[in-house]
Write an enzyme that holds these catalytic residues in place. Structure first.
Site, PDB file in Angstrom:
ATOM      1  N   SER A 136     -32.600  20.490  -4.625  1.00  0.00           N
ATOM      2  CA  SER A 136     -33.355  19.073  -4.764  1.00  0.00           C
ATOM      3  C   SER A 136     -34.435  19.672  -5.326  1.00  0.00           C
ATOM      4  O   SER A 136     -35.215  21.463  -4.701  1.00  0.00           O
ATOM      5  CB  SER A 136     -34.178  18.261  -3.200  1.00  0.00           C
ATOM      6  OG  SER A 136     -35.397  18.129  -3.011  1.00  0.00           O
ATOM      7  N   LYS A 162     -30.865  17.211  -7.308  1.00  0.00           N
ATOM      8  CA  LYS A 162     -31.403  15.816  -7.336  1.00  0.00           C
ATOM      9  C   LYS A 162     -33.169  16.268  -8.180  1.00  0.00           C
ATOM     10  O   LYS A 162     -33.616  17.745  -8.072  1.00  0.00           O
ATOM     11  CB  LYS A 162     -32.044  15.817  -5.613  1.00  0.00           C
ATOM     12  CG  LYS A 162     -33.174  15.369  -5.657  1.00  0.00           C
ATOM     13  CD  LYS A 162     -32.744  14.312  -3.905  1.00  0.00           C
ATOM     14  CE  LYS A 162     -34.343  14.875  -3.212  1.00  0.00           C
ATOM     15  NZ  LYS A 162     -33.554  14.712  -1.747  1.00  0.00           N
ATOM     16  N   LYS A 164     -37.439  15.114  -8.117  1.00  0.00           N
ATOM     17  CA  LYS A 164     -38.071  14.414  -8.001  1.00  0.00           C
ATOM     18  C   LYS A 164     -38.593  13.368  -9.061  1.00  0.00           C
ATOM     19  O   LYS A 164     -38.998  14.382  -9.741  1.00  0.00           O
ATOM     20  CB  LYS A 164     -39.189  15.487  -7.405  1.00  0.00           C
ATOM     21  CG  LYS A 164     -38.690  16.041  -6.122  1.00  0.00           C
ATOM     22  CD  LYS A 164     -38.463  14.996  -5.297  1.00  0.00           C
ATOM     23  CE  LYS A 164     -38.674  15.549  -3.495  1.00  0.00           C
ATOM     24  NZ  LYS A 164     -37.512  14.815  -1.912  1.00  0.00           N
ATOM     25  N   ASP A 239     -34.192   7.306   2.245  1.00  0.00           N
ATOM     26  CA  ASP A 239     -34.020   8.105   3.178  1.00  0.00           C
ATOM     27  C   ASP A 239     -35.020   7.580   3.942  1.00  0.00           C
ATOM     28  O   ASP A 239     -34.926   7.370   5.168  1.00  0.00           O
ATOM     29  CB  ASP A 239     -34.841   9.499   2.417  1.00  0.00           C
ATOM     30  CG  ASP A 239     -35.728  10.270   2.998  1.00  0.00           C
ATOM     31  OD1 ASP A 239     -35.294  10.256   4.062  1.00  0.00           O
ATOM     32  OD2 ASP A 239     -36.444  11.229   2.237  1.00  0.00           O
TER      33      ASP A 239
HETATM   34  O1  OSB Z   1     -37.465  12.996   0.692  1.00  0.00           O
HETATM   35  O2  OSB Z   1     -35.702  14.358   0.700  1.00  0.00           O
HETATM   36  C1  OSB Z   1     -37.128  14.995   0.466  1.00  0.00           C
HETATM   37  C2  OSB Z   1     -38.371  18.044   1.141  1.00  0.00           C
HETATM   38  C3  OSB Z   1     -40.152  17.312   2.045  1.00  0.00           C
HETATM   39  C4  OSB Z   1     -40.177  15.931   2.231  1.00  0.00           C
HETATM   40  C5  OSB Z   1     -39.349  15.390   1.340  1.00  0.00           C
HETATM   41  C6  OSB Z   1     -38.643  15.349   1.130  1.00  0.00           C
HETATM   42  C7  OSB Z   1     -37.738  17.010   0.917  1.00  0.00           C
HETATM   43  C8  OSB Z   1     -36.630  17.440  -0.175  1.00  0.00           C
HETATM   44  C9  OSB Z   1     -36.440  19.157  -0.036  1.00  0.00           C
HETATM   45  O3  OSB Z   1     -36.130  16.102  -1.030  1.00  0.00           O
HETATM   46  C10 OSB Z   1     -35.329  18.793   0.033  1.00  0.00           C
HETATM   47  C11 OSB Z   1     -34.728  20.774   1.048  1.00  0.00           C
HETATM   48  O4  OSB Z   1     -34.893  21.198  -0.373  1.00  0.00           O
HETATM   49  O5  OSB Z   1     -35.130  21.007   1.544  1.00  0.00           O
HETATM   50 MG    MG Z   2     -36.209  12.090   0.500  1.00  0.00          MG
END
Ligand code: OSB
Ligand code: MG
Length: 369
Positions: A136, A162, A164, A239
């Protein structure tokens, strides 16, 4: 087992690189850890995934600490618990606060697996000898920095990227990334930054062959997501909106999503994650393991959960070194050049907890007996 004491600690752990989502930027984690000890002296560890403020969900570090210390720990202490799977029910009088509950619940699973002398992933019923890993990648200061980060992770072997997204960092960015990387498995996570009235944006994103679009609409919605999913060809993944197996069943029945991200903290621990995985599998809905910038203990629990059969897509479970100078477990989590993690064979979470390191990072500690 009879739980005899619960030690809570808060540690501070700076991230190697800031992590930015549509709701803000994190540079240093404030993490609550729980060490649960039973009457025979066996112990288990859990990590709370609550963030530093009430932005991803309404829980955050200080509410988790207070809820654990004043309410949850006393509900579990001194009770005869035949199975870790019974611990969640002991905490039922407390509504919500699932991240706080998962801290104790997951620690009890580690303890149970250690007592049985088996790896946690086998205790949970996991079957995968390897799990698939994605990354991510947060919002960056410039598109060039994002491209550079993606290149680094693709070269490292991660199976899915992924990124953001948020208003102003969406269509053009994804177009750019797709031009640079036409064939990678790519997805976007909006963390609830949009409204149903933004449907035309999501229709335009349909050109870029995204694997899925994660949590585009409100954090507590499944109704508008169903309306959105009917109007776009990209699969919606939920999520934030899914807090339980029942939420998953309702979202699937409504057509709100085609994929579900499972986070141990968000659903309240391993028992609920297993129930959710079962509901999803019965409905042929793929799930994958989400991440919350976990340190090693939370990461180890995520690895164990990811071995369940329904976890057919790469998760946000990646190497310790992407987050930390030095993790709190030994060895740190590493990922192969094919983007996989092999679950450990030692009992429980299967990684040694580095107590001197944790001690050095601890800013408060409380033992409830
Ligand atoms: O929405 O998945 C999410 C991190 C903090 C809060 C929400 C999210 C995330 C991530 C990070 O996407 C995922 C990771 O690398 O731990
Ligand atoms: Mg998420």
């Amino acid at each position: 087992m009879i739980i005899k004491s619960i030690e809570l600690r808060e540690i501070r752990l700076p991230l190697v690189h800031f992590f930015e989502t549509s709701f803000g930027r994190t540079t240093e984690r404030r993490i609550v850890l729980a060490r649960v000890t039973d009457a025979d002296g066996a112990e288990g560890w859990g990590e709370c995934v609550a963030g530093e403020g009430p932005f991803y969900s309404d829980e955050w570090t200080d509410t988790a600490w207070a809820t654990l210390s004043e309410f949850l720990a006393p509900m579990v202490l001194g009770k005869e618990v035949a199975k870790a799977a019974h611990v969640f029910a002991l905490m039922r009088p407390v509504r919500g606060h699932r991240m706080a509950k998962a801290t104790i619940e997951t620690a009890c699973w580690d303890l149970e697996a250690k007592r049985a002398g088996v790896p946690l992933w086998k205790q949970l019923g996991g079957t995968r000898p390897q799990i698939a890993c994605g990354v991510s990648i947060g919002i960056q200061d410039t598109p060039e920095m994002l491209i550079e980060k993606i290149r680094k992770e693709v070269d490292a072997g991660y199976q899915r990227i992924k990124i953001k997204i948020k208003p102003g960092w969406d269509l053009e960015i994804i177009e750019r990334v797709r031009k640079e990387f036409p064939d990678i498995r790519l997805m976007g996570d909006a963390n609830s930054a949009y409204k149903l009235s933004d449907v035309s944006l999501f229709q335009q994103l349909g050109r870029f062959n995204l694997m899925m679009l994660e949590q585009p609409l409100s954090h507590d919605d499944i109704f508008d997501h169903a309306a959105l999913q009917r109007q776009i060809n990209t699969p919606v993944c939920l999520d934030e909106s899914i807090r339980s197996a029942e939420d998953a069943a309702h979202a699937i029945a409504l057509g709100s999503c085609q994929i579900i991200n499972v986070k141990l903290g968000r659903v309240g621990g391993h028992l609920e994650a297993k129930r959710l995985e079962q509901v999803a599998r019965d409905n042929e809905i793929p799930v994958w393991c989400g991440g919350m910038l976990e340190a090693g203990i939370g990461r180890a629990h995520n690895i164990a959960m990811s071995t369940l059969a329904g976890f057919t897509l790469p998760g946000d479970v990646s190497a310790s070194a992407r987050y930390w100078e030095e993790d709190i477990i030994d060895p740190p989590v590493t990922v192969s050049a094919r983007g996989t993690i092999t679950p450990p064979h030692s009992p429980g979470i299967g990684f040694a907890v580095n107590l001197p390191r944790i001690e050095a990072l601890t800013v408060r500690k409380e033992t409830i007996k």
